[in-house]
Design an enzyme around this catalytic site. Sequence first.
Site, PDB file in Angstrom:
ATOM      1  N   ALA A 212       0.799  -1.225   0.000  1.00 54.67           N
ATOM      2  CA  ALA A 212       0.000   0.000   0.000  1.00 54.67           C
ATOM      3  C   ALA A 212       0.827   1.269   0.000  1.00 54.67           C
ATOM      4  O   ALA A 212       0.362   2.310  -0.460  1.00 54.67           O
ATOM      5  CB  ALA A 212      -0.950   0.002   1.206  1.00 54.67           C
ATOM      6  N   GLY A 215      -0.664   4.844   0.508  1.00 52.02           N
ATOM      7  CA  GLY A 215      -2.092   4.614   0.396  1.00 52.02           C
ATOM      8  C   GLY A 215      -2.833   5.264  -0.741  1.00 52.02           C
ATOM      9  O   GLY A 215      -4.069   5.317  -0.706  1.00 52.02           O
ATOM     10  N   GLY A 216      -2.154   5.740  -1.775  1.00 55.24           N
ATOM     11  CA  GLY A 216      -2.863   6.368  -2.878  1.00 55.24           C
ATOM     12  C   GLY A 216      -3.878   5.439  -3.527  1.00 55.24           C
ATOM     13  O   GLY A 216      -5.039   5.815  -3.749  1.00 55.24           O
ATOM     14  N   LYS A 217      -3.464   4.218  -3.845  1.00 58.51           N
ATOM     15  CA  LYS A 217      -4.386   3.257  -4.445  1.00 58.51           C
ATOM     16  C   LYS A 217      -5.391   2.760  -3.418  1.00 58.51           C
ATOM     17  O   LYS A 217      -6.547   2.480  -3.753  1.00 58.51           O
ATOM     18  CB  LYS A 217      -3.609   2.096  -5.065  1.00 58.51           C
ATOM     19  CG  LYS A 217      -2.827   2.480  -6.324  1.00 58.51           C
ATOM     20  CD  LYS A 217      -2.136   1.284  -6.944  1.00 58.51           C
ATOM     21  CE  LYS A 217      -1.458   1.666  -8.259  1.00 58.51           C
ATOM     22  NZ  LYS A 217      -0.377   2.648  -8.071  1.00 58.51           N
ATOM     23  N   ASP A 235       1.985  -2.964   4.347  1.00 58.26           N
ATOM     24  CA  ASP A 235       3.285  -2.638   3.772  1.00 58.26           C
ATOM     25  C   ASP A 235       4.361  -2.992   4.791  1.00 58.26           C
ATOM     26  O   ASP A 235       4.068  -3.141   5.989  1.00 58.26           O
ATOM     27  CB  ASP A 235       3.391  -1.155   3.390  1.00 58.26           C
ATOM     28  CG  ASP A 235       4.357  -0.930   2.224  1.00 58.26           C
ATOM     29  OD1 ASP A 235       5.577  -0.949   2.479  1.00 58.26           O
ATOM     30  OD2 ASP A 235       3.901  -0.762   1.088  1.00 58.26           O
ATOM     31  N   CYS A 335       4.863   0.316 -12.038  1.00 63.15           N
ATOM     32  CA  CYS A 335       5.045   1.547 -12.811  1.00 63.15           C
ATOM     33  C   CYS A 335       6.340   1.427 -13.606  1.00 63.15           C
ATOM     34  O   CYS A 335       7.201   2.308 -13.576  1.00 63.15           O
ATOM     35  CB  CYS A 335       5.025   2.777 -11.908  1.00 63.15           C
ATOM     36  SG  CYS A 335       6.134   2.701 -10.489  1.00 63.15           S
TER      37      CYS A 335
END
Length: 395
Positions: A212, A215-217, A235, A335
């Site tokens: 995580a 925590g953006g997602k 995490d 990414c």
Amino acid sequence: MTPAARVQAAIDLLDAVIAAARGQGASADRIAADWFRARRYVGSKDRRAIRGLVWNAIRACGEVPVSGRAAVLRLAQDDAALKALFDGSNYGPALIEAGEPVATGGVAPAWLTVRLNASGLDDREQAALLGRAPLDIRANALKITRDDLRARLPIEAEPTVAPEGLRLPSGTAVESWPEFSDGLFEVQDAGSQIACMALGVQPGEAVVDLCAGAGGKTLSLGAAMANRGKLLACDIDRPRLSRLPERAVRAGVLVETRLLNPRREAEMLADWQGKADAVMIDAPCSGTGTWRRNPEARWRLDAKAIERYCAMQANVLDIGAALVRPGGRLTYVVCSLLDAEGADRIETFLSANPGWDVALPPLPAGRPRGKGWRLTPFGDGTDGFFFATLVRRVN
């Protein structure tokens, strides 16, 4: 500061960035912030000019430059006005000498360019990796619609390809806005928003965000779940995960956080084994898709680093897969645009785990890559992502 003094300041700052890249030290953003903090006499216009020159030089140099001066000389080859500022004046750079080192151009170090080519990225795709990234935000569906948020913002924002996304000029100070304090939006790249859509979470489900971070997602998944169901964010990075509770309160997202110990993740998630409807795996990776934001990151990579990332990715895939119930699903995200971390990683997992099928809900952008999906700056105007959604067979 004189224009020549700005150039010398950029050279000095670049020397620090290059040294950090070689030694896996602090990021260019952190180095620049510390450098300017120690030189409070540098005015705002000078800071902008120096930063612009530094980041232009970073983007212009494929291989790690031998020095900051060599990096700026790379820019000066195509800029007569900049070249003239190497004038030997007080606080300015020394005169240019014949034969002195000039940094090599290109998108990335040669070995990495070979891998980008092999991963299906042509010259246009590669060049776009070093463009300037805009600022994307996601309307928080728990509190507001995208259209209503757009009408409330103090400046004009354009809708992105993500259904709840808005795009603003890079550098916009959105965190100073009351709409941010009220939790009406989060800063999140449109590509990241689309990657969350690939998991297709529904209200009432049991969902795990395995890697995580801050925590953006997680917040995006929580909004899609409408705060109905169970959401667990995990995490191994305590500082990053510790930022999530405050963000969740602001966004109004109900989430449990769990700090995991490295190499004990499966043990510490025993209560979730085989029970999750959906698992998000935003795996650690090389970050080749985020060079628009961190262009010096390409100087920090080597082949051994890619191998280490691949090993970590295989590990978190195994951990996450064990959490999924029969009929449940996981979305693996990186990414990165390197096949070793994306399409090849999924192919390897499926070969070793025949009880899984590939599935992907309709998405507003991107194109297939292997058994997954790819977003790129050139093709989609987002950061670069690879993701794949896998479904665990019932029998």
